[in-house]
Enzyme design. Structure first.
Site, PDB file in Angstrom:
ATOM      1  N   ASN A  45       0.846  -1.196   0.000  1.00 12.52           N
ATOM      2  CA  ASN A  45       0.000   0.000   0.000  1.00 12.52           C
ATOM      3  C   ASN A  45       0.883   1.247   0.000  1.00 12.52           C
ATOM      4  O   ASN A  45       1.953   1.287   0.622  1.00 12.52           O
ATOM      5  CB  ASN A  45      -1.007   0.008   1.161  1.00 12.52           C
ATOM      6  CG  ASN A  45      -0.391  -0.104   2.539  1.00 12.52           C
ATOM      7  OD1 ASN A  45       0.661  -0.709   2.705  1.00 12.52           O
ATOM      8  ND2 ASN A  45      -1.044   0.472   3.530  1.00 12.52           N
ATOM      9  N   GLU A  47       0.269   5.135   0.659  1.00 11.68           N
ATOM     10  CA  GLU A  47      -0.664   6.185   1.084  1.00 11.68           C
ATOM     11  C   GLU A  47      -0.187   7.554   0.625  1.00 11.68           C
ATOM     12  O   GLU A  47       0.944   7.720   0.145  1.00 11.68           O
ATOM     13  CB  GLU A  47      -0.821   6.129   2.611  1.00 11.68           C
ATOM     14  CG  GLU A  47      -1.468   4.825   3.063  1.00 11.68           C
ATOM     15  CD  GLU A  47      -1.730   4.755   4.559  1.00 11.68           C
ATOM     16  OE1 GLU A  47      -1.257   5.634   5.316  1.00 11.68           O
ATOM     17  OE2 GLU A  47      -2.433   3.806   4.971  1.00 11.68           O
ATOM     18  N   CYS A  56      -4.036   0.763  -2.519  1.00 14.13           N
ATOM     19  CA  CYS A  56      -3.948  -0.476  -1.737  1.00 14.13           C
ATOM     20  C   CYS A  56      -2.867  -1.401  -2.311  1.00 14.13           C
ATOM     21  O   CYS A  56      -2.521  -1.322  -3.496  1.00 14.13           O
ATOM     22  CB  CYS A  56      -5.279  -1.216  -1.750  1.00 14.13           C
ATOM     23  SG  CYS A  56      -6.574  -0.454  -0.757  1.00 14.13           S
ATOM     24  N   GLU A  58      -3.094  -4.530  -3.003  1.00 12.58           N
ATOM     25  CA  GLU A  58      -3.610  -5.398  -4.072  1.00 12.58           C
ATOM     26  C   GLU A  58      -3.584  -4.667  -5.414  1.00 12.58           C
ATOM     27  O   GLU A  58      -3.225  -5.244  -6.446  1.00 12.58           O
ATOM     28  CB  GLU A  58      -5.051  -5.836  -3.770  1.00 12.58           C
ATOM     29  CG  GLU A  58      -5.193  -6.698  -2.529  1.00 12.58           C
ATOM     30  CD  GLU A  58      -5.429  -5.897  -1.254  1.00 12.58           C
ATOM     31  OE1 GLU A  58      -4.930  -4.751  -1.160  1.00 12.58           O
ATOM     32  OE2 GLU A  58      -6.098  -6.415  -0.364  1.00 12.58           O
ATOM     33  N   CYS A  89     -10.442  -4.636   0.479  1.00  3.04           N
ATOM     34  CA  CYS A  89     -11.563  -3.696   0.525  1.00  3.04           C
ATOM     35  C   CYS A  89     -12.471  -3.949  -0.694  1.00  3.04           C
ATOM     36  O   CYS A  89     -12.105  -4.662  -1.641  1.00  3.04           O
ATOM     37  CB  CYS A  89     -11.048  -2.253   0.519  1.00  3.04           C
ATOM     38  SG  CYS A  89     -10.389  -1.715  -1.068  1.00  3.04           S
ATOM     39  N   CYS A  92     -10.916  -3.148  -4.089  1.00  2.15           N
ATOM     40  CA  CYS A  92      -9.915  -4.128  -4.544  1.00  2.15           C
ATOM     41  C   CYS A  92     -10.557  -5.442  -4.943  1.00  2.15           C
ATOM     42  O   CYS A  92     -10.058  -6.133  -5.835  1.00  2.15           O
ATOM     43  CB  CYS A  92      -8.848  -4.336  -3.473  1.00  2.15           C
ATOM     44  SG  CYS A  92      -7.668  -2.971  -3.448  1.00  2.15           S
TER      45      CYS A  92
END
Ligand code: THU
Length: 132
Positions: A45, A47, A56, A58, A89, A92
């Protein structure tokens, strides 16, 4: 369902947590996607101070796989700095669904103990795709 993870993949997921850029949430996540030809692509990830711009793990891994010319995903592994299991999430799940081969497994790899898995069909019932 319990799932096995190749030790090399589990070790790489753990190692890559240190590369995750997560100064805002403090949650470090790594992911791996196994493609149709067996190639494995990793991501973490990333940010951003503008929070919605974060990516993310993924999504990072999928981007690498597609950039390398792979077309399909047959397995996804996810690990994190949180104790216990982590699952993708909603966004994803949809990103995985776009490239998933039927029955694609999503495997959550905890720091200790056995991994657990669910198919992408179980995680995203009736996911949107134009070609199925
Ligand atoms: N995150 C992922 O990278 N993958 C997941 O499966 C769940 C959440 C990230 C997003 C954000 O950077 C941090 O974890 C906390 O939500």
């Amino acid at each position: 369902m319990t799932a096995s993870t190749p030790p090399a993949v589990a070790a790489e997921l753990r190692r890559l947590l240190a590369n995750s850029h997560a100064p805002y949430s403090g949650v470090h996540v790594s992911a791996a996607v196994e493609c149709e030809d067996g190639a494995v692509h990793y991501g973490v990830n990333v940010e951003n101070a503008a929070y919605p711009q974060g990516v993310c793990a993924e999504a990072s891994a999928i981007s690498g796989a597609i950039t390398s010319g792979r077309k399909g995903i047959r397995r996804v592994w996810v690990a994190s700095s949180l104790p216990g299991f982590i699952w993708p999430c909603g966004g994803c799940r949809q990103k995985i669904w776009e490239f998933a081969e039927p029955g694609c497994e999503v495997v959550s790899v905890p720091e200790t103990g056995e991994a657990q898995s669910h198919t992408i069909e179980a995680l995203l019932p009736l996911g949107f795709r134009l070609d199925r």
